[in-house]
Design a protein around this motif. Structure first.
Motif, mmCIF file in Angstrom:
data_model
loop_
_atom_site.group_PDB
_atom_site.id
_atom_site.type_symbol
_atom_site.label_atom_id
_atom_site.label_comp_id
_atom_site.label_asym_id
_atom_site.label_seq_id
_atom_site.Cartn_x
_atom_site.Cartn_y
_atom_site.Cartn_z
ATOM 1 N N LEU A 125 0.839 -1.193 0.000
ATOM 2 C CA LEU A 125 0.000 0.000 0.000
ATOM 3 C C LEU A 125 0.874 1.243 0.000
ATOM 4 C CD1 LEU A 125 -2.595 -1.067 2.726
ATOM 5 C CD2 LEU A 125 -2.919 -1.105 0.251
ATOM 6 N N ARG A 126 0.359 2.318 -0.595
ATOM 7 C CA ARG A 126 1.073 3.598 -0.613
ATOM 8 C C ARG A 126 0.481 4.505 0.454
ATOM 9 N NH1 ARG A 126 -0.332 4.255 -6.789
ATOM 10 N NH2 ARG A 126 -2.174 3.397 -5.802
ATOM 11 N N CYS A 127 1.325 5.005 1.339
ATOM 12 C CA CYS A 127 0.822 5.848 2.423
ATOM 13 C C CYS A 127 1.614 7.154 2.501
ATOM 14 C CB CYS A 127 0.870 5.123 3.768
ATOM 15 S SG CYS A 127 2.497 4.567 4.275
ATOM 16 N N LEU A 128 1.007 8.134 3.140
ATOM 17 C CA LEU A 128 1.590 9.454 3.328
ATOM 18 C C LEU A 128 1.445 9.831 4.793
ATOM 19 C CD1 LEU A 128 2.586 12.296 2.260
ATOM 20 C CD2 LEU A 128 0.153 12.841 1.937
ATOM 21 N N ILE A 129 2.494 10.422 5.377
ATOM 22 C CA ILE A 129 2.437 10.919 6.751
ATOM 23 C C ILE A 129 2.283 12.436 6.725
ATOM 24 C CG2 ILE A 129 3.667 11.149 8.945
ATOM 25 C CD1 ILE A 129 5.220 8.618 8.229
ATOM 26 N N ILE A 130 1.301 12.948 7.462
ATOM 27 C CA ILE A 130 1.098 14.391 7.588
ATOM 28 C C ILE A 130 1.109 14.727 9.074
ATOM 29 C CG2 ILE A 130 -0.351 16.362 6.997
ATOM 30 C CD1 ILE A 130 -1.717 14.573 4.883
ATOM 31 N N ASP A 131 2.169 15.373 9.535
ATOM 32 C CA ASP A 131 2.339 15.645 10.969
ATOM 33 C C ASP A 131 3.392 16.726 11.129
ATOM 34 O OD1 ASP A 131 2.920 15.481 13.797
ATOM 35 O OD2 ASP A 131 2.111 13.449 13.780
ATOM 36 N N ASP A 132 3.145 17.693 11.989
ATOM 37 C CA ASP A 132 4.098 18.791 12.164
ATOM 38 C C ASP A 132 5.178 18.479 13.204
ATOM 39 O OD1 ASP A 132 2.202 18.915 14.268
ATOM 40 O OD2 ASP A 132 2.674 21.017 14.637
ATOM 41 N N GLU A 133 5.132 17.290 13.823
ATOM 42 C CA GLU A 133 6.139 16.911 14.805
ATOM 43 C C GLU A 133 7.150 15.953 14.175
ATOM 44 O OE1 GLU A 133 4.389 15.373 18.389
ATOM 45 O OE2 GLU A 133 2.617 16.652 18.179
ATOM 46 N N LEU A 140 0.675 -2.300 15.427
ATOM 47 C CA LEU A 140 0.440 -3.589 14.767
ATOM 48 C C LEU A 140 -1.056 -3.881 14.646
ATOM 49 C CD1 LEU A 140 3.263 -5.752 16.374
ATOM 50 C CD2 LEU A 140 3.157 -4.885 14.028
ATOM 51 N N ALA A 141 -1.815 -3.504 15.682
ATOM 52 C CA ALA A 141 -3.272 -3.677 15.609
ATOM 53 C C ALA A 141 -3.851 -2.799 14.502
ATOM 54 C CB ALA A 141 -3.911 -3.329 16.951
ATOM 55 N N ALA A 142 -3.298 -1.603 14.347
ATOM 56 C CA ALA A 142 -3.765 -0.687 13.299
ATOM 57 C C ALA A 142 -3.451 -1.235 11.909
ATOM 58 C CB ALA A 142 -3.130 0.686 13.480
ATOM 59 N N THR A 143 -2.281 -1.868 11.754
ATOM 60 C CA THR A 143 -1.929 -2.406 10.439
ATOM 61 C C THR A 143 -2.935 -3.472 9.996
ATOM 62 O OG1 THR A 143 -0.459 -4.140 11.329
ATOM 63 C CG2 THR A 143 0.531 -1.991 10.842
ATOM 64 N N GLN A 144 -3.432 -4.243 10.939
ATOM 65 C CA GLN A 144 -4.422 -5.266 10.598
ATOM 66 C C GLN A 144 -5.719 -4.612 10.110
ATOM 67 O OE1 GLN A 144 -4.796 -7.741 14.074
ATOM 68 N NE2 GLN A 144 -2.838 -8.751 13.745
ATOM 69 N N LYS A 145 -6.132 -3.541 10.798
ATOM 70 C CA LYS A 145 -7.338 -2.823 10.375
ATOM 71 C C LYS A 145 -7.160 -2.209 8.990
ATOM 72 C CE LYS A 145 -9.139 -1.412 14.901
ATOM 73 N NZ LYS A 145 -9.549 -0.235 15.713
ATOM 74 N N ILE A 146 -5.972 -1.622 8.778
ATOM 75 C CA ILE A 146 -5.703 -0.948 7.506
ATOM 76 C C ILE A 146 -5.740 -1.946 6.354
ATOM 77 C CG2 ILE A 146 -3.927 0.275 6.186
ATOM 78 C CD1 ILE A 146 -3.045 1.470 8.982
ATOM 79 N N GLU A 147 -5.028 -3.049 6.497
ATOM 80 C CA GLU A 147 -4.976 -4.017 5.409
ATOM 81 C C GLU A 147 -6.331 -4.696 5.211
ATOM 82 O OE1 GLU A 147 -1.585 -6.576 5.709
ATOM 83 O OE2 GLU A 147 -0.211 -4.911 5.297
ATOM 84 N N ALA A 148 -7.057 -4.895 6.292
ATOM 85 C CA ALA A 148 -8.400 -5.476 6.163
ATOM 86 C C ALA A 148 -9.323 -4.544 5.387
ATOM 87 C CB ALA A 148 -8.984 -5.771 7.538
ATOM 88 N N SER A 149 -9.152 -3.237 5.582
ATOM 89 C CA SER A 149 -10.024 -2.269 4.900
ATOM 90 C C SER A 149 -9.802 -2.266 3.394
ATOM 91 C CB SER A 149 -9.794 -0.862 5.455
ATOM 92 O OG SER A 149 -8.581 -0.306 4.989
ATOM 93 N N PHE A 150 -8.598 -2.682 2.950
ATOM 94 C CA PHE A 150 -8.314 -2.760 1.526
ATOM 95 C C PHE A 150 -8.521 -4.169 0.971
ATOM 96 C CE2 PHE A 150 -6.028 1.071 2.707
ATOM 97 C CZ PHE A 150 -6.335 1.916 1.649
ATOM 98 N N GLY A 151 -8.656 -5.138 1.858
ATOM 99 C CA GLY A 151 -8.785 -6.518 1.412
ATOM 100 C C GLY A 151 -10.203 -6.960 1.184
#
Length: 238
Positions: A3-11, A108-119
C-alpha cells in the motif's frame, strides 16, 4: 500488502517514529512526509496514495479541517495526543484513531485494520439483502466473569483509580482496566467528556450548564473535552 501511504504531521519525532514502524513492520510504500496541511494539499495534487496518517493539531489547518477538504473516499488513520476528537473523526473514511505516543502493539493492531479495509470486496445486492446486522456488543471482564453487554444499553463509563465502573439502565459492572484503554476500543456514539467519564450520546437526557444528565446522573463536561463533545452534539441540534 503493498500500500502507498503518506504521513502528515508537524512533529518531526512523530513522523520519524511512524516511518520506522512502517519500515520495520509492513511492506507499505511511504511515498511522502508532509509537515503541515498546506504542504500536504500540494503534495496530493501530484501523487496518488492509498491512505494517509494524519495528525490533528497542526498549524494553518488542523487535521480535521484538512480531512474535510480531501476527496470523500480518502482513507485516513488519525494520529493525535488528544482523545476527544475520536467521535468526530468517524465523519470521514477513518480506518483507525491512534493516540500518541504510539506503541508497537497498538501500531500492529492498526496495520491489521488498515490491510483489512483494503482486502474486503464489495458485497453484491443479493448478499447485502441476506445480511442481518447484529447489535454491537463487547464482552467485559468483571472479576472472573465475562459479561456480554450491548453497547446501546450502556449509559456511561466512570473511571476510578484502579478500575472502571460501567453503568447500564439495569446493572453496574466493575472492570479492571484503564478508562483510556476502553476508550480506544469504543466506537461512536461514545464520547469522552471528562478525565473520569465516557458517555453514550444516544442515552443523553439533556445538557445544561456544562453538565450532562444521563440515567439520573449529573456528569460534568470538562474544558479539555468540551469542544470535541459539542462538535458531536451540534450535528443533532435543531
Amino acid at each position: 500488502m503493498n500500500l502507498r501511504c503518506l504521513i502528515i504531521d508537524d512533529e518531526p519525532n512523530a513522523v520519524n517514529l511512524l516511518e520506522v514502524l512502517i519500515g520495520q513492520t509492513t511492506q507499505w510504500q511511504l511515498v511522502g512526509k508532509c509537515y503541515n496541511a498546506l504542504e500536504a494539499i500540494a503534495f496530493l495534487k501530484g501523487h496518488k496514495v492509498d491512505f494517509i496518517f494524519l495528525d490533528i493539531n497542526m498549524p494553518h489547518l488542523t487535521g480535521m479541517e484538512l480531512a474535510g477538504l480531501l476527496p470523500k473516499d480518502t482513507k485516513i488513520v488519525f494520529t493525535t495526543a488528544y482523545a476527544e476528537h475520536a467521535a468526530e473523526s468517524y465523519a470521514y473514511q477513518t480506518i483507525d484513531y491512534l493516540l500518541k505516543p504510539i506503541t508497537l502493539k497498538r501500531f500492529l493492531a492498526a496495520t491489521q485494520k488498515i490491510e483489512a479495509s483494503f482486502g474486503k470486496t464489495a458485497a453484491q445486492p443479493a448478499e447485502i439483502a441476506a445480511i442481518k446486522p447484529e447489535p454491537d456488543y463487547f464482552f467485559f471482564k468483571s472479576g472472573k466473569t465475562l459479561r456480554k453487554i450491548l453497547l446501546d444499553d450502556i449509559l456511561y463509563f466512570e473511571g476510578e483509580k484502579e478500575y472502571v465502573r460501567l453503568l447500564t439502565g439495569a446493572e453496574e459492572l466493575l472492570i479492571y482496566r484503564r478508562l483510556k484503554d476502553i476508550e480506544e476500543q469504543l466506537p461512536p456514539p461514545f464520547v469522552r467528556v471528562h478525565n473520569s467519564y465516557i458517555v453514550n450520546t444516544k442515552q443523553l437526557n439533556k445538557i445544561q450548564d456544562n453538565h450532562i444528565y444521563i440515567g439520573g446522573k449529573q456528569i460534568p463536561v470538562s474544558d479539555k473535552f468540551r469542544d470535541g463533545f459539542m462538535e458531536v452534539i451540534k450535528q443533532r441540534i435543531f
